[in-house]
Design an enzyme around this catalytic site. Structure first.
Site, PDB file in Angstrom:
ATOM      1  N   GLU A  61      12.131   1.855  -3.827  1.00 52.88           N
ATOM      2  CA  GLU A  61      11.973   0.564  -3.148  1.00 52.88           C
ATOM      3  C   GLU A  61      13.110   0.463  -2.134  1.00 52.88           C
ATOM      4  OE1 GLU A  61       9.559  -1.573  -3.695  1.00 52.88           O
ATOM      5  OE2 GLU A  61       8.706  -1.011  -5.645  1.00 52.88           O
ATOM      6  N   HIS A  78       1.045   1.002  -0.584  1.00 51.47           N
ATOM      7  CA  HIS A  78       0.672  -0.392  -0.348  1.00 51.47           C
ATOM      8  C   HIS A  78       0.741  -0.610   1.159  1.00 51.47           C
ATOM      9  CE1 HIS A  78       2.091  -1.297  -4.689  1.00 51.47           C
ATOM     10  NE2 HIS A  78       0.786  -1.065  -4.646  1.00 51.47           N
ATOM     11  N   GLU A 116       3.633  -2.424   2.944  1.00 43.89           N
ATOM     12  CA  GLU A 116       5.002  -1.961   2.702  1.00 43.89           C
ATOM     13  C   GLU A 116       5.212  -0.770   3.637  1.00 43.89           C
ATOM     14  OE1 GLU A 116       5.531  -1.412  -1.524  1.00 43.89           O
ATOM     15  OE2 GLU A 116       4.570  -3.343  -1.955  1.00 43.89           O
TER      16      GLU A 116
END
Length: 378
Positions: free
Chosen positions: A287, A83, A86
């Site tokens: 993450e 992404h 990110e």
């Protein structure tokens, strides 16, 4: 200045000049080219294709045999910036490259052992077009999607999605997705992680389920669930704080800083499940920051929080059992099915062109089965 001293300084320049900031795509390309040129004995730079706008997703392979696979040496990969907004993963992977090269040049045992026993592939940006369009918003912001406005982490074939959604021809998929699919076919990857941002958790398969279109808040359990939990904890507990599980106000809490992907939210067409089901490569989604675009001043601390975990996770590629399958004449057998009793994988694990198999397993007793009565060697 002696020639040997000049050579030493030239080898160290790329790592010393790597600043803690967000490098643009051209700067990343130049950095990787320089590291590869200065360290040809342990690095090899290659591209897996092109983005929609024609930018190349560069991969740096590191190891004592960086250009080609060696029998018995597992293939590992890190992927970041799927992404485009990110962005922490881009910084972390560049710093990881610098650290691996520095450690090897300084004859540090940890780096020598890692690069002698593993071939490590690092892809700092899978979505360079998205990064070019990204803003610095912490939670939302533009740049997540590729240049066609498609979420790459929803664009892979999905074993749970039903026949209708599997009819999409490969050439109709996004350029970046096709590049990854081709990459997975070209190497026998054993372990992988996909670096994201916007939460603090290690997520593991499955991301989707066969429970139908209605999402049920419950885990979607993979046959290698015990291994996935171990892998996720290997990262979260080597991270400075991820294992606490309650670091972001808008997500969690996550026990031990890990989660089954589907139990968190339903994700169809994800790269993580595709790696595991079709490429027999166990992959986590990491993450790594509550903010998708952390402020530059935070980058040194974020690197230190993740450094130990990034290295510890690579070492997990040596879990379990590896070996080769031979026929009665002593020839390696390609495409032989190697099954572990009690683990019914959707797509059975098969040997590569060298007859090799790799099965990440926790310590214990296991029964292996190989089709057609071939000879299995550990």
């Amino acid at each position: 200045m002696s020639s040997s001293l000049f050579l030493l300084l030239s080898l160290l320049v790329p790592t010393l000049m790597l600043e803690f900031r967000y490098h643009d795509n051209r700067e990343i390309e130049q950095y990787l080219l320089q590291v590869s040129a200065d360290n040809p004995d342990i690095t090899h730079l290659y591209s897996i294709g092109k983005s929609v706008k024609g930018q190349q997703p560069w991969v740096l392979a590191l190891g004592v045999r960086p250009r080609h696979h060696a029998v018995g040496v597992p293939e590992f990969k890190y992927v970041a910036n799927m992404h485009g907004n990110e962005v922490l993963g881009r910084v972390l992977l560049l710093q990881l490259i610098a650290e691996l090269v520095r450690g090897y040049r300084d004859n540090e045992t940890w780096s020598l052992q890692l690069l002698n026993s593993t071939r490590i592939h690092i892809l700092p940006t899978l979505n360079p077009d998205g990064f070019d369009e990204a803003d610095t918003n912490c939670l939302l912001g533009q740049g997540r999607l590729n240049h066609n406005g498609v979420d790459l982490n929803r664009g892979f074939p999905d074993a749970f999605a039903g026949l209708r959604k599997q009819q999409l021809n490969e050439e109709q998929r996004e350029a970046e997705v096709r590049a990854v699919i081709g990459w997975l076919r070209s190497e026998t990857f054993v372990l992988s992680a996909n670096l994201h941002g916007g939460a603090m958790v290690a997520s593991y398969p499955y991301d989707n389920s066969d429970q139908g279109s209605v999402w049920m808040v419950s885990p979607s359990i993979a046959p290698d669930d015990d291994v996935f939990i171990h892998l996720a904890k290997a990262y979260s507990y080597n991270h400075a704080s991820m294992h606490k599980g309650n670091l972001c106000v808008d997500s969690g809490p996550f026990q031990d800083g890990i989660t089954n992907g589907y139990n968190w939210y339903k994700l169809e067409g994800g790269m993580q499940d595709y790696n595991y089901i079709w490429a027999q490569c166990l992959e986590l989604t990491l993450e790594l920051s509550c903010c998708k675009f952390p402020e530059p001043k935070e980058l040194p601390a974020l690197w230190m929080e993740n450094k130990k975990a990034l290295l510890a996770y690579i070492q997990q590629v040596h879990l379990g059992v590896k070996g080769q399958v031979f026929d009665g004449w002593g020839r390696p057998v390609q495409n032989a099915v190697v099954e572990v009793k009690g683990r019914r994988n959707m797509c059975p694990f098969r040997t590569n062109q060298h007859g090799e198999y790799y099965r990440l397993l926790l310590p214990g007793n296991y029964t292996f089965k190989v089709n057609n009565n071939y000879i299995l060697l550990f």
